[in-house]
Scaffold this motif. Structure first.
Motif, PDB file in Angstrom:
ATOM      1  N   TYR A 174      30.624  25.311  33.702  1.00  0.00           N
ATOM      2  CA  TYR A 174      30.225  25.596  32.331  1.00  0.00           C
ATOM      3  C   TYR A 174      29.325  24.473  31.824  1.00  0.00           C
ATOM      4  O   TYR A 174      29.563  23.306  32.106  1.00  0.00           O
ATOM      5  N   CYS A 189      36.896  35.395  29.912  1.00  0.00           N
ATOM      6  CA  CYS A 189      35.944  35.743  30.974  1.00  0.00           C
ATOM      7  C   CYS A 189      36.484  36.905  31.779  1.00  0.00           C
ATOM      8  O   CYS A 189      37.691  37.040  31.977  1.00  0.00           O
ATOM      9  N   GLU A 190      35.581  37.706  32.265  1.00  0.00           N
ATOM     10  CA  GLU A 190      35.908  38.733  33.246  1.00  0.00           C
ATOM     11  C   GLU A 190      34.783  38.783  34.267  1.00  0.00           C
ATOM     12  O   GLU A 190      33.686  38.293  34.015  1.00  0.00           O
ATOM     13  N   ILE A 237      33.611  28.110  39.223  1.00  0.00           N
ATOM     14  CA  ILE A 237      32.874  28.458  38.007  1.00  0.00           C
ATOM     15  C   ILE A 237      32.639  27.184  37.209  1.00  0.00           C
ATOM     16  O   ILE A 237      33.559  26.408  36.967  1.00  0.00           O
ATOM     17  N   PRO A 256      28.745  31.134  37.975  1.00  0.00           N
ATOM     18  CA  PRO A 256      29.735  31.498  38.987  1.00  0.00           C
ATOM     19  C   PRO A 256      29.360  30.901  40.341  1.00  0.00           C
ATOM     20  O   PRO A 256      28.214  30.495  40.553  1.00  0.00           O
ATOM     21  N   VAL A 264      30.053  36.522  36.177  1.00  0.00           N
ATOM     22  CA  VAL A 264      31.104  36.357  35.193  1.00  0.00           C
ATOM     23  C   VAL A 264      30.495  36.587  33.824  1.00  0.00           C
ATOM     24  O   VAL A 264      29.397  36.117  33.533  1.00  0.00           O
ATOM     25  N   MET A 265      31.202  37.323  32.980  1.00  0.00           N
ATOM     26  CA  MET A 265      30.706  37.555  31.629  1.00  0.00           C
ATOM     27  C   MET A 265      31.791  37.258  30.616  1.00  0.00           C
ATOM     28  O   MET A 265      32.967  37.209  30.945  1.00  0.00           O
ATOM     29  N   VAL A 266      31.364  37.047  29.383  1.00  0.00           N
ATOM     30  CA  VAL A 266      32.298  36.789  28.293  1.00  0.00           C
ATOM     31  C   VAL A 266      32.748  38.132  27.735  1.00  0.00           C
ATOM     32  O   VAL A 266      31.931  38.991  27.415  1.00  0.00           O
ATOM     33  N   ILE A 297      27.498  29.982  31.833  1.00  0.00           N
ATOM     34  CA  ILE A 297      28.602  30.125  32.778  1.00  0.00           C
ATOM     35  C   ILE A 297      27.974  30.369  34.144  1.00  0.00           C
ATOM     36  O   ILE A 297      27.227  31.329  34.333  1.00  0.00           O
TER      37      ILE A 297
END
Length: 183
Positions: free
Chosen positions: A99, A85-86, A97, A158, A62-64, A156
């Motif tokens: 944080y 997020c994508e 996910i 995953p 997952v990335m911002v 983040i």
């Protein structure tokens, strides 16, 4: 003369006994070596089986997408972080996910009760973040203890794949009810 003959005869028997002990030692060493080789072979076979069975699944990360935005409360204290997020790779279950915020002095795991998720495009009924979808994330961080000028890392994590670290810095001056780009 007969005494000398018996001593030589005894030495020949002793030499045969030494040869037998050496032969047994070679057999024991060969058995241990073959056991180690078989163990290595079984381990390699098991790993190869795992790799081939996992070949159909793609780990996700997952990335911002965009920036991390810090919102302050009326008293100029950090209140929340917002970002999109994508996913890269396969799908990721959004419930898996996690944080966290890391500073030099603490690690703050964001509890699920301080997490707000929103699907800008209408939502995913399956609870999965798929490739090409964006997920709006808002983390309430009033209990994180951040103050002006603090450097922190938003992590983040995953359910499968590689955790993502986003370096962030709280601005040196904060005003009440404002938004700041921190990462």
């Amino acid at each position: 003369m007969s005494g000398l003959f018996s001593v030589i005869h005894d030495e020949e028997a002793f030499t045969g006994l030494e040869a037998a002990v050496i032969l047994i030692a070679f057999v024991v060493v060969a058995a241990v070596f073959s056991y180690a080789l078989l163990g290595s072979g079984f381990y390699a076979t098991e790993k190869a089986r795992q790799v081939t069975s996992d070949a159909g699944t793609t780990p996700s990360s997952v990335m911002v997408a965009g920036s991390v935005i810090l919102k302050t409360d009326a008293f100029s204290n950090p209140e929340s972080l917002s970002f999109f997020c994508e996913v890269i790779g396969g799908e990721a279950a959004i419930s898996g996910i996690h944080y966290s915020l890391h500073t030099t002095g603490m690690i703050y795991q964001v509890p699920d009760t301080d997490l707000q998720l929103r699907w800008p495009s209408g939502g995913s009924a399956e609870g999965l973040l798929s490739r090409g979808e964006l997920l709006s994330v808002r983390l309430t961080i009033t209990d994180a203890g951040l103050s002006t000028g603090d450097d922190f890392t938003l992590t983040i994590i995953p359910p499968r794949g590689v955790p993502v670290n986003i370096p962030c810095t709280v601005p040196g001056t904060l005003l009440g009810n404002k938004r700041y780009e921190v990462g």
